[in-house]
Design an enzyme around this catalytic site. Structure first.
Site, PDB file in Angstrom:
ATOM      1  N   GLU A  21       0.823  -1.217   0.000  1.00  0.00           N
ATOM      2  CA  GLU A  21       0.000   0.000   0.000  1.00  0.00           C
ATOM      3  C   GLU A  21       0.855   1.264   0.000  1.00  0.00           C
ATOM      4  O   GLU A  21       0.526   2.247  -0.668  1.00  0.00           O
ATOM      5  CB  GLU A  21      -0.958   0.011   1.198  1.00  0.00           C
ATOM      6  CG  GLU A  21      -2.169  -0.916   1.055  1.00  0.00           C
ATOM      7  CD  GLU A  21      -1.861  -2.374   1.353  1.00  0.00           C
ATOM      8  OE1 GLU A  21      -0.707  -2.682   1.736  1.00  0.00           O
ATOM      9  OE2 GLU A  21      -2.768  -3.216   1.192  1.00  0.00           O
ATOM     10  N   HIS A  47     -10.139  -4.818  11.056  1.00  0.00           N
ATOM     11  CA  HIS A  47     -10.813  -4.795   9.753  1.00  0.00           C
ATOM     12  C   HIS A  47     -12.153  -4.059   9.776  1.00  0.00           C
ATOM     13  O   HIS A  47     -12.981  -4.276   8.904  1.00  0.00           O
ATOM     14  CB  HIS A  47     -11.049  -6.231   9.261  1.00  0.00           C
ATOM     15  CG  HIS A  47      -9.822  -6.896   8.734  1.00  0.00           C
ATOM     16  ND1 HIS A  47      -8.655  -6.996   9.456  1.00  0.00           N
ATOM     17  CD2 HIS A  47      -9.569  -7.505   7.548  1.00  0.00           C
ATOM     18  CE1 HIS A  47      -7.750  -7.641   8.749  1.00  0.00           C
ATOM     19  NE2 HIS A  47      -8.277  -7.964   7.576  1.00  0.00           N
TER      20      HIS A  47
END
Ligand SMILES: Cc1ncc(C[n+]2csc(CCOP(=O)(O)OP(=O)(O)O)c2C)c(N)n1
Ligand SMILES: [Mg+2]
Lengths: 359, 326
Positions: free
Chosen positions: B60, B129
């Site tokens: 990322e 998450h």
């Protein structure tokens, strides 16, 4: 922990050597395809960077401006050598030790000095300061203050060039300290995987602030390329012709074959990390040793030895540069600060005033 | 009018803009060969090829940074995060580079880049998450933040975002991807920064975005049975926030509840609540109330998750409290 390891972690009284310079090239300027004019231009350019920063340091000490000031003095052969070989529309991005880079990439001494002073006439309109020089028109993309964060951005500049098939390459410069950042590894992997036309260069000046290279990074820096099968070389960054020689081969290869390169250019900064650093982590002898290898003095000696110019011509160039820098100081001093309303400008393109709770 | 799933609306927006502008490309994990982790980019590799639909490694920081550099150098990257939770390992590129480079360069450098992907909780996925990031990103000057609640808005707003020329955080939701709505065939754009009154009412103004909008709708139905008439405003864009629309509504209803999937401290509800007390103090008949997540990471166990996640009952209770009806 072994005794030697303890010693290695207690630097007081134990000074580390910074970095070893590889041999300089034996080729002369003609072999490298340089004319006398080229050599004289490069001498002037390197000397401009030097005098610009010496004057900037004086102005800082006089209290003309605040913030950080990181001087590039000693490393000028890297910016001048690399930039000489690259095309004007190739893309360059660097870290916060960026004044030299800005000057070789079309930022005038006036606009550069004015930026240090935080003036509206500065190369970033007084919004960036010493660490954030920009000249987008000259394909100079900053000036970046977060160590290592611009390494993937360099790959992104190259990505755009490859996407557009425009034949341009991108070059990203960073310090030895940045090699320890994860961003470098992600960028290296992506660049090699996608065969991006990008040149990564570590300007290994021996220190990350006060931490000698071999005290902050495991193994030799250039070996970071090995894990990615990336082409690489070590270069003597105190010698202009050595930088040019390597860059000629490397730039050609990147442009023709679209693959990344990693250069470890070994160099040295004469001044402290920033203005507040007395440099107690290194010896006077080491500093002297590198100063004896000074890139500008070397070139001056070369010019005289080869009779490319007379001492009087060199003196004239130096006087002219001195004048240019002093004019830049006056210009910066006399320039206005940015208008108050510019605080709110340059955030977004288009409708600029999308600012929360601002009326 | 054809009915589109949320994911199809987002896909159409990207497809239309990519056909229109060759500089737009999509990159992210599993966006190409796999057709998207949540099938948002299904079929796009076939149409646009690997030059413009690009699978990335799980890097990322690296690919967000490549997006930033590409945007500076003239392209319009759409960077997909598998979810915004994973943007955190690359967030330096968003906050320090994408959001600030234009400003630091004195306006010389443009930064047309979209960071998009699913945001906020999606069931029992545990604490790493399940984070709602819209208020976090909205904190930073230099970013625009969009979180649509319905396919129509998502399509119109994403198209505007791709044309906007600035760094944009575009939030989606795993739990809304399958949601359907009629979306016209003809091209349309929705302006960034404009909210919408989605249910007119006279008693209470309920401000709710993203998934929370649907909670508000459910609550409004229940409240209607008790004779309480909610006006629901979906701001659609988090930043810039359409506070004028909210204030105007409160001048009519004199009461307000904000439903926000953020944690309470420094969330959207705190900021909007502040603006309301300052700008509509004299119109309020009750303190503004909010429904948010608690100041607790997402738990896994079903019973704890249900306690943690906002529900329509909490919205009903909040509305009743500002009506002094409980
Ligand atoms: C991510 C990050 N951590 C720490 C700093 C503070 N810092 C600024 S420069 C520097 C040393 C970097 O040294 P190097 O990369 O070798 O570059 P040089 O100063 O030698 O040019 C540090 C630690 C920073 N700017 N960014
Ligand atoms: Mg260093």
């Amino acid at each position: 922990m072994s005794k030697s390891a303890v010693k290695a972690f207690t630097p007081s009284g134990f000074v580390y050597k910074s970095t070893d310079l590889p041999e300089a090239t034996k080729k002369d300027h003609k072999k490298l395809g340089l004319t006398t004019d080229n050599v004289m231009f490069l001498f002037r350019e390197m000397f401009l960077q030097r005098r610009f920063e010496e004057r900037a340091a004086q102005m800082y000490q006089k209290g003309k401006f605040g913030g950080f000031l990181h001087l590039y003095i000693g490393q000028e052969a890297v910016s001048s050598g690399v930039n000489f070989v690259l095309q004007p529309d190739d893309d360059i991005i660097t870290a916060y030790r960026d004044h030299g880079w800005g000057l070789v990439r079309g930022i005038s001494a006036k606009a550069g000095m004015a930026e240090l002073f935080g003036k509206a006439t500065g190369c970033s309109k007084g919004k960036g300061g010493s660490m954030h020089y920009f000249n987008a028109e000259g394909h100079f993309w900053g000036g970046h203050g977060i160590v290592g964060a611009h390494i993937p951005v360099a790959a992104g500049l190259a990505f755009a060039n490859k996407y557009e098939e425009n034949g341009r390459i991108a070059a990203g410069f960073f310090g030895d300290g940045a090699v320890d950042q994860g961003a470098l590894h992600e960028a290296f992997n992506l660049a090699q995987l996608w065969k991006l036309p990008v040149l990564f260069v570590v300007e290994n000046n021996g220190y990350s602030m006060g931490t000698a290279t071999n005290r902050h990074t495991a193994t030799e820096i250039y070996k970071r390329a090995l894990g990615y099968d990336m082409k690489h070389a070590i270069v003597n960054g105190m010698d202009l012709f050595s930088v040019i020689e390597t860059m000629q081969e490397v730039a050609k290869d990147i442009r023709e074959n679209s693959n990344p390169w990693f250069l470890e250019i070994r160099t040295y900064r004469y001044r402290g990390h920033s203005m507040s650093d007395p440099g107690n982590y290194r010896t006077k002898e080491e500093l002297e040793e590198f100063k004896n290898n000074d890139p500008i003095e070397r070139l001056k000696t070369y010019i005289l030895d080869k009779k490319l110019a007379k001492q009087a011509e060199i003196d004239a160039i130096m006087d002219e540069v001195e004048k240019e820098v002093l004019e830049a100081v006056d210009f910066a001093d006399e320039s206005p600060f940015p208008e108050s309303n510019t605080l709110y400008e340059h955030i977004f393109s288009g409708d600029d005033l999308v600012i929360h709770d601002h009326k | 009018m054809p009915e589109l799933q949320f994911r199809e609306a987002i896909r159409q927006a990207m497809q239309e803009e990519m056909r229109r502008n060759e500089k737009v490309f999509l990159m992210g994990e599993e966006v190409a060969e796999y057709n998207g982790a949540y099938k948002v980019s299904q079929g796009m590799l076939d149409e646009f090829g690997p030059k413009r639909i690009i699978d990335t490694p799980i890097s990322e920081l690296g690919f967000a940074g490549i997006g930033v550099g590409a945007a500076m150098n003239g392209l319009v990257p759409i960077v997909e995060f598998m979810t915004f939770n994973f943007s955190l390992v690359g967030v330096d590129q968003i906050l320090n580079n994408a959001a600030k480079i234009r400003y630091m360069s004195g306006g010389q450098v443009n930064m047309p880049i979209i960071f998009r992907g699913p945001n906020a909780a999606a069931g029992q996925l545990g604490a790493t998450h399940s984070v709602a990031f819209e208020s976090f990103f909205a904190y930073f000057p230099g970013l625009k933040v969009i979180y649509a609640s319905e396919p129509y808005d998502a399509k119109g707003l994403l198209k505007s975002a791709i044309r906007d020329g600035n760094p944009i955080i575009f939030c989606e939701s795993e739990q809304m991807y399958g949601m359907k709505q009629e979306v016209p065939d003809e091209e349309f754009l929705i302006p960034i920064g404009k909210g919408k009154i989605k249910r007119e009412g006279s008693d209470v103004t309920v401000v709710a975005h993203g998934k929370m909008y649907h909670l508000a709708v459910e609550a409004a139905k229940a409240l209607a049975k008790d004779g309480i008439d909610c006006e629901i405003i979906d701001p659609r864009t988090i930043k810039p926030f359409d506070i004028d629309l909210v204030i105007k509504s409160i001048k009519k209803t004199n009461r307000c509840v904000i439903v926000d999937e953020s944690h309470p401290f420094g969330g959207i509800a705190s900021e909007v609540g502040f603006l309301i007390q300052r700008d509509a103090f004299d119109y309020l008949d009750a303190p503004v109330q909010r429904v948010t997540l608690p100041d607790v990471p997402a738990p896994f166990a079903k019973n704890l998750y249900d306690l943690w996640y906002p529900n329509a009952k909490q919205v009903v209770d909040a509305v009743k409290s500002v009506m002094y009806k409980n």
